[in-house]
Design a protein around this motif. Sequence first.
Motif, short mmCIF file in Angstrom:
data_model
loop_
_atom_site.label_atom_id
_atom_site.label_comp_id
_atom_site.label_asym_id
_atom_site.label_seq_id
_atom_site.Cartn_x
_atom_site.Cartn_y
_atom_site.Cartn_z
N ASP A 48 0.84 -1.21 0.00
CA ASP A 48 0.00 0.00 0.00
C ASP A 48 0.86 1.25 0.00
O ASP A 48 0.55 2.24 -0.67
CB ASP A 48 -0.94 0.00 1.21
N ALA A 64 0.87 4.01 -3.02
CA ALA A 64 0.64 5.43 -2.75
C ALA A 64 1.80 6.27 -3.27
O ALA A 64 1.59 7.38 -3.79
CB ALA A 64 0.46 5.64 -1.24
N GLU A 74 -3.06 3.94 -6.06
CA GLU A 74 -3.72 3.17 -5.01
C GLU A 74 -4.74 2.16 -5.53
O GLU A 74 -4.99 1.14 -4.91
CB GLU A 74 -4.40 4.10 -4.01
N ARG A 75 -5.32 2.46 -6.69
CA ARG A 75 -6.40 1.60 -7.21
C ARG A 75 -5.92 0.66 -8.32
O ARG A 75 -6.73 0.03 -8.98
CB ARG A 75 -7.55 2.46 -7.73
N ARG A 111 -13.20 5.36 -1.52
CA ARG A 111 -13.12 3.90 -1.45
C ARG A 111 -12.02 3.41 -0.51
O ARG A 111 -12.24 2.53 0.32
CB ARG A 111 -12.90 3.32 -2.85
N GLU A 112 -10.83 4.00 -0.62
CA GLU A 112 -9.70 3.48 0.17
C GLU A 112 -9.93 3.69 1.66
O GLU A 112 -9.66 2.79 2.48
CB GLU A 112 -8.41 4.17 -0.28
N LYS A 113 -10.41 4.85 2.03
CA LYS A 113 -10.68 5.11 3.45
C LYS A 113 -11.78 4.20 3.98
O LYS A 113 -11.70 3.71 5.11
CB LYS A 113 -11.05 6.58 3.64
N ARG A 170 -12.48 1.17 2.92
CA ARG A 170 -11.92 -0.18 3.08
C ARG A 170 -11.07 -0.25 4.34
O ARG A 170 -11.09 -1.25 5.06
CB ARG A 170 -11.11 -0.55 1.85
N ASN A 171 -10.32 0.80 4.63
CA ASN A 171 -9.54 0.83 5.87
C ASN A 171 -10.45 0.81 7.09
O ASN A 171 -10.14 0.17 8.10
CB ASN A 171 -8.65 2.08 5.90
N THR A 186 -11.71 -2.72 7.59
CA THR A 186 -10.64 -3.52 8.20
C THR A 186 -10.55 -3.24 9.70
O THR A 186 -10.38 -4.15 10.52
CB THR A 186 -9.30 -3.21 7.54
N ALA A 217 -14.81 -2.51 -2.88
CA ALA A 217 -13.66 -2.70 -3.78
C ALA A 217 -14.10 -2.80 -5.24
O ALA A 217 -13.35 -2.44 -6.15
CB ALA A 217 -12.89 -3.96 -3.38
N ASN A 266 -16.47 -1.09 -6.53
CA ASN A 266 -17.10 0.19 -6.90
C ASN A 266 -18.61 0.21 -6.72
O ASN A 266 -19.32 0.91 -7.45
CB ASN A 266 -16.75 0.58 -8.34
#
Length: 369
Positions: free
Chosen positions: A110, A114, A119-120, A282-284, A286-287, A290, A347, A349
């Motif tokens: 990751d 970045a 990132e995608r 999206r990334e935030k 997914r974090n 988690t 993930a 979309n």
Amino acid sequence: MRYSELIGQREAVGRLMRQVEADRLPHALLLTGPEGAGKFALALSFASYLLCEHPTDGDSCGTCPGCVKTSRLEHPDLHFIFPTIRKQTCKSLYRKWEDMVTRTPYFNLDTWLAEMGAEREQAVIYAQESDAIQDALHLHSTEGGRKVVIIWLPERMNEVTANKMLKLLEEPPEGTVFLLVSEAPEMLLPTVISRTQRFAVPPIAEGDMREALISRHGLDADTAARLSHEVRGSYTEALAILQSNDDEQQFFDQFVLLMRQAWARDIRGMMEQSRVMRGWGREKLRNFITYCLRLVRENFVYNFRIPSLTYMSQKEEKFATRFARFINERNVIPIARSMQRLGDDIAQNANAEIAFFDFSMKMIILIHR
């Protein structure tokens, strides 16, 4: 980088040095172990030792021309292969790689994505890298000693690359040492694995982690002890937590809000929270998912009342004293599966607001089991 700059891993260093001293160093080592244990840092420090002109006391000297060049990632006999995007080459992205590694040799995929601003995207080691390294290795050593190739994430090689690299591993140029640093060795071709000697790198010991957090980041002893226990031997996870305290506080607040709304069957509140999630990206998101999965697991384990099995911050543990009883053997697996499904949808979309609201509605049923 010298061994003395590593976080812990003295036992792993000892095993490497015994192989060198006994003249039993294989031409290809496959470094495996949990993410964040410092496998790449260990490989880089070992490469520094192998390329050092005056190694002393079981470590590189740190001052000879070879050490200076290695520390700058400029040694002509030190080569790197790493995943890239859109068929770019390691050479074209080397400046970004150099900047990242010189900041810290403790990073993960990751971090690298970045750094590339991708990132995608899917990072891959393309066949052109095996061609380039083959050309470089068949030249004589510039400094007259060994040549070292560090392959980071070899499992990212596509099939063509792996087969070409296999030929190099079968018949390596004289004086060449390959260091393959893998997070998922099970994804490598069996033929590649068979040409290497596996070298297990354990998680960083809590004591070593605690010392690093105090000396390198200025944490007080209590905070360092709690964080070193929470991250379970992963320095990259510790760095991520230190670098995202704001996000972590926000994640915690939203997790608490989600669980309270589910218990109270607060549909209106869930709709509002779903609109907030839509704006996160999206990334935030997914974090955050988690993070939620981790807290669900920790709250379930908290019920066993065995402190050594839980890995929570002080505020998380305080919340768990009241909340943990609602995560039990009847709902923990369905909750985890629903969260994982939400992560998969994000993930791919899916509309974040709709997906999160649908998940929140399911939580109403699950939290009351």
